[in-house]
Design a protein around this motif. Structure first.
Motif, PDB file in Angstrom:
ATOM      1  N   UNK A  47      24.527  81.126  13.531  1.00  0.00           N
ATOM      2  CA  UNK A  47      23.055  80.811  12.909  1.00  0.00           C
ATOM      3  C   UNK A  47      22.700  79.131  13.218  1.00  0.00           C
ATOM      4  N   UNK A  48      21.476  79.072  13.893  1.00  0.00           N
ATOM      5  CA  UNK A  48      20.818  78.082  14.462  1.00  0.00           C
ATOM      6  C   UNK A  48      20.503  77.130  13.225  1.00  0.00           C
ATOM      7  N   UNK A  49      20.821  76.171  13.152  1.00  0.00           N
ATOM      8  CA  UNK A  49      20.401  75.345  11.810  1.00  0.00           C
ATOM      9  C   UNK A  49      19.703  73.970  12.178  1.00  0.00           C
ATOM     10  N   UNK A  50      19.614  73.789  13.383  1.00  0.00           N
ATOM     11  CA  UNK A  50      18.898  72.349  13.402  1.00  0.00           C
ATOM     12  C   UNK A  50      18.887  72.158  15.057  1.00  0.00           C
ATOM     13  N   UNK A  51      17.836  70.986  15.298  1.00  0.00           N
ATOM     14  CA  UNK A  51      17.435  70.941  16.590  1.00  0.00           C
ATOM     15  C   UNK A  51      17.117  69.384  16.873  1.00  0.00           C
ATOM     16  N   UNK A  52      17.466  68.729  18.178  1.00  0.00           N
ATOM     17  CA  UNK A  52      16.952  67.304  18.463  1.00  0.00           C
ATOM     18  C   UNK A  52      16.679  67.433  20.064  1.00  0.00           C
ATOM     19  N   UNK A  53      15.656  66.613  20.427  1.00  0.00           N
ATOM     20  CA  UNK A  53      15.369  66.722  21.564  1.00  0.00           C
ATOM     21  C   UNK A  53      15.737  65.338  22.166  1.00  0.00           C
ATOM     22  N   UNK A  54      15.782  65.179  23.586  1.00  0.00           N
ATOM     23  CA  UNK A  54      15.780  63.895  24.151  1.00  0.00           C
ATOM     24  C   UNK A  54      15.086  64.118  25.499  1.00  0.00           C
ATOM     25  N   UNK A  55      14.555  62.803  26.023  1.00  0.00           N
ATOM     26  CA  UNK A  55      14.047  62.644  27.274  1.00  0.00           C
ATOM     27  C   UNK A  55      13.921  61.345  27.593  1.00  0.00           C
ATOM     28  N   UNK A  56      13.838  61.204  28.982  1.00  0.00           N
ATOM     29  CA  UNK A  56      13.948  59.811  29.774  1.00  0.00           C
ATOM     30  C   UNK A  56      12.716  59.750  30.574  1.00  0.00           C
ATOM     31  N   UNK A  57      11.653  58.772  30.202  1.00  0.00           N
ATOM     32  CA  UNK A  57      10.668  58.679  31.296  1.00  0.00           C
ATOM     33  C   UNK A  57      10.960  58.079  32.675  1.00  0.00           C
ATOM     34  N   UNK A  58      10.377  58.743  33.551  1.00  0.00           N
ATOM     35  CA  UNK A  58      10.567  58.008  35.205  1.00  0.00           C
ATOM     36  C   UNK A  58      10.144  56.490  34.904  1.00  0.00           C
TER      37      UNK A  58
ATOM     38  N   UNK B  65      22.992  64.091  21.676  1.00  0.00           N
ATOM     39  CA  UNK B  65      21.999  63.283  22.219  1.00  0.00           C
ATOM     40  C   UNK B  65      22.528  61.719  22.942  1.00  0.00           C
ATOM     41  N   UNK B  66      23.423  61.084  22.024  1.00  0.00           N
ATOM     42  CA  UNK B  66      23.774  59.658  22.744  1.00  0.00           C
ATOM     43  C   UNK B  66      24.869  60.300  23.590  1.00  0.00           C
ATOM     44  N   UNK B  67      25.547  61.042  23.732  1.00  0.00           N
ATOM     45  CA  UNK B  67      26.621  61.655  24.891  1.00  0.00           C
ATOM     46  C   UNK B  67      25.533  61.967  26.061  1.00  0.00           C
ATOM     47  N   UNK B  68      24.296  62.686  25.852  1.00  0.00           N
ATOM     48  CA  UNK B  68      23.753  63.085  26.790  1.00  0.00           C
ATOM     49  C   UNK B  68      23.300  61.891  27.666  1.00  0.00           C
ATOM     50  N   UNK B  69      22.800  60.728  26.778  1.00  0.00           N
ATOM     51  CA  UNK B  69      22.393  59.413  27.302  1.00  0.00           C
ATOM     52  C   UNK B  69      23.416  58.647  28.150  1.00  0.00           C
ATOM     53  N   UNK B  70      24.747  58.818  27.580  1.00  0.00           N
ATOM     54  CA  UNK B  70      25.763  57.963  28.178  1.00  0.00           C
ATOM     55  C   UNK B  70      25.981  58.481  29.578  1.00  0.00           C
ATOM     56  N   UNK B  71      25.904  60.090  29.750  1.00  0.00           N
ATOM     57  CA  UNK B  71      26.122  60.688  30.877  1.00  0.00           C
ATOM     58  C   UNK B  71      25.048  60.234  32.073  1.00  0.00           C
ATOM     59  N   UNK B  72      23.775  60.078  31.588  1.00  0.00           N
ATOM     60  CA  UNK B  72      22.767  59.435  32.406  1.00  0.00           C
ATOM     61  C   UNK B  72      22.895  58.097  32.722  1.00  0.00           C
TER      62      UNK B  72
ATOM     63  N   UNK C 288      19.415  54.230  23.356  1.00  0.00           N
ATOM     64  CA  UNK C 288      18.693  55.593  22.651  1.00  0.00           C
ATOM     65  C   UNK C 288      17.698  54.658  21.701  1.00  0.00           C
ATOM     66  N   UNK C 289      16.569  55.242  21.733  1.00  0.00           N
ATOM     67  CA  UNK C 289      15.331  54.842  21.023  1.00  0.00           C
ATOM     68  C   UNK C 289      14.870  56.086  20.067  1.00  0.00           C
ATOM     69  N   UNK C 290      14.557  55.800  18.960  1.00  0.00           N
ATOM     70  CA  UNK C 290      13.746  56.926  18.198  1.00  0.00           C
ATOM     71  C   UNK C 290      12.884  56.296  17.131  1.00  0.00           C
ATOM     72  N   UNK C 291      11.967  56.863  16.488  1.00  0.00           N
ATOM     73  CA  UNK C 291      11.052  56.780  15.445  1.00  0.00           C
ATOM     74  C   UNK C 291      11.130  57.343  14.217  1.00  0.00           C
ATOM     75  N   UNK C 292      11.390  56.921  13.226  1.00  0.00           N
ATOM     76  CA  UNK C 292      11.630  57.775  11.743  1.00  0.00           C
ATOM     77  C   UNK C 292      10.247  57.316  11.022  1.00  0.00           C
ATOM     78  N   UNK C 293       9.816  58.698  10.742  1.00  0.00           N
ATOM     79  CA  UNK C 293       8.661  58.665   9.730  1.00  0.00           C
ATOM     80  C   UNK C 293       8.537  57.847   8.461  1.00  0.00           C
ATOM     81  N   UNK C 294       7.730  57.314   8.066  1.00  0.00           N
ATOM     82  CA  UNK C 294       7.755  56.671   6.852  1.00  0.00           C
ATOM     83  C   UNK C 294       8.292  57.647   5.637  1.00  0.00           C
ATOM     84  N   UNK C 295       9.069  57.009   4.896  1.00  0.00           N
ATOM     85  CA  UNK C 295       9.521  58.137   3.706  1.00  0.00           C
ATOM     86  C   UNK C 295      10.745  58.997   4.020  1.00  0.00           C
ATOM     87  N   UNK C 296      11.018  59.019   5.477  1.00  0.00           N
ATOM     88  CA  UNK C 296      12.120  59.972   5.425  1.00  0.00           C
ATOM     89  C   UNK C 296      13.727  59.212   5.579  1.00  0.00           C
ATOM     90  N   UNK C 297      13.744  58.843   4.359  1.00  0.00           N
ATOM     91  CA  UNK C 297      15.120  58.181   4.075  1.00  0.00           C
ATOM     92  C   UNK C 297      16.352  58.818   4.385  1.00  0.00           C
TER      93      UNK C 297
END
Length: 154
Positions: free
Chosen positions: A61-72, A102-109, A114-123
Motif C-alpha cells: 500500500x502506498x502511504x506517502x510521497x516526497x519529491x526532490x530536485x536540484x536546480x541547474x 531524499x537526504x540519501x539521494x542528495x548525498x549520492x549527488x 537539503x533545503x525545504x519549506x514548511x507551511x505555517x501551522x504544519x507542526x
C-alpha cells in the motif's frame, strides 16, 4: 514500512499520491488539487523536473510521497518538496524514511545541503524535519508564515 524511488512509468502512482496529499492537507502545499488535476501524463512523468519522487509503502500500500530536485542554477542545494504521509500511516516512521530517502539521494549527488519549506501551522512536519537534524535557514520563506529549514550534509 519501506521507501523507494518512483520511475517515470509510475506517473499514475505519483499522481495518485500527490492529489491525495492536496485533498488531505491543502494548506500544507504551495499548489492546489484543482491546479494539479489538470497536469498531462507527460507532466506527471517529468515531475519533479531535475529530481525524483520517493514513495513510502506499508506492505504493498502506498502511504506517502516526497519529491526532490536540484536546480541547474544552484546544483549544490537539494530541495525536498511535496512531502506527505497518509493519515493512517502517520506516526509510524514513514515521514522519517522519506526524509532519509531524499537526504540519501542528495548525498549520492554530492550536494552540500537539503533545503525545504514548511507551511505555517504544519507542526507535525516541523517535528519530523527537526528530528532528522534540520535547522532554521536564513532564507525568507516563499509562503506567508512558512519556515525554511536546511540540513547541511558536509
Amino acid at each position: 514500512m519501506r521507501t523507494r524511488p518512483l520511475t517515470c512509468d509510475e506517473w499514475q502512482l505519483k499522481r495518485y499520491l500527490r492529489l491525495a496529499a492536496l485533498l488531505d492537507s491543502p494548506a500544507a502545499f504551495a499548489s492546489s488539487h484543482a491546479r494539479e488535476t489538470g497536469r498531462s501524463e507527460a507532466e506527471w512523468r517529468d515531475w519533479p523536473r531535475h529530481g525524483t519522487c520517493f514513495a513510502a509503502f506499508d506492505g504493498a500500500e502506498p502511504v506517502g510521497i516526497a519529491g526532490t530536485w536540484v536546480t541547474p542554477a544552484d546544483p549544490d542545494v537539494t530541495h525536498l518538496i511535496s512531502m506527505w504521509v497518509s493519515p493512517a500511516a502517520r506516526g509510524r516512521g514513514a515521514g522519517g524514511r522519506l526524509v532519509a530517502a531524499v537526504t540519501g539521494w542528495a548525498r549520492r549527488r554530492h550536494t552540500s545541503r537539503v533545503e525545504l519549506e514548511v507551511a505555517a501551522g504544519n507542526d507535525a512536519a516541523l517535528r519530523t524535519y527537526t528530528r532528522a537534524g534540520f535547522t532554521a535557514a536564513r532564507r525568507a520563506p516563499f509562503t506567508t508564515g512558512g519556515t525554511v529549514l536546511e540540513l547541511h550534509l558536509a
